[in-house]
Design a protein around this motif. Structure first.
Motif, mmCIF file in Angstrom:
data_model
loop_
_atom_site.group_PDB
_atom_site.id
_atom_site.type_symbol
_atom_site.label_atom_id
_atom_site.label_comp_id
_atom_site.label_asym_id
_atom_site.label_seq_id
_atom_site.Cartn_x
_atom_site.Cartn_y
_atom_site.Cartn_z
ATOM 1 N N TYR A 79 0.917 -1.257 -0.010
ATOM 2 C CA TYR A 79 -0.197 -0.216 -0.003
ATOM 3 C C TYR A 79 0.931 1.164 -0.024
ATOM 4 N N LYS A 84 -0.974 4.735 -0.921
ATOM 5 C CA LYS A 84 -2.497 4.598 -0.315
ATOM 6 C C LYS A 84 -1.666 4.481 1.030
ATOM 7 N N LYS A 87 -4.029 3.458 4.425
ATOM 8 C CA LYS A 87 -3.895 1.848 4.317
ATOM 9 C C LYS A 87 -2.602 1.301 4.735
#
Length: 129
Positions: A79, A84, A87
């Motif tokens: 991630y 991201k 996350k």
């Protein structure tokens, strides 16, 4: 399946599944995790993430409780690699909470999580939506 009471509470049921079938779940989690790593190494990061998340679910019923730490570390790194950050941080926090100071690989595992955290630009307040 006589040793598994499907009418029991979740923790009892889970423990019965782990006791009866945990070795099978160990193997399945390892297989899907290996596939996740292969996919990610072959530029299929999103597919690797999907497989790793499934491997993590399988690991919840495995006899070896520590396997999930390695899968979580992979997810944290994956991630982070696709930016991201929220996350990645969730998996980082989960992984850190599961590290066992008594485990022989604790120092190495903690260092690996810290290294992954540094990959995400130290998560300098970056948030994804």
């Amino acid at each position: 399946m006589d040793s598994i009471d499907i009418e029991s509470d979740y923790l009892t049921f889970r423990n019965q599944v782990k006791e009866t079938w945990g070795g099978l779940f160990d193997n399945q989690a390892a297989l899907f995790f290996e596939r996740a790593v292969y996919l990610a190494q072959n530029d299929l990061e999103f597919s690797g993430i999907v497989e790793a998340e499934f491997a993590y679910e399988l690991s919840q019923y495995a006899k070896d409780n520590y396997t999930s730490v390695y899968i979580i570390g992979f997810l944290c790194e994956a991630y982070s690699a696709i930016d991201k950050i929220n996350k990645a941080k969730e998996y980082y926090d989960l992984g850190m909470s599961l590290l066992d100071k008594e485990h022989p690989d604790y120092d190495r595992d903690k260092a690996d999580f810290d290294r992954v955290k540094s990959i995400g630009n130290d998560w300098k307040g970056e948030l994804d939506s």
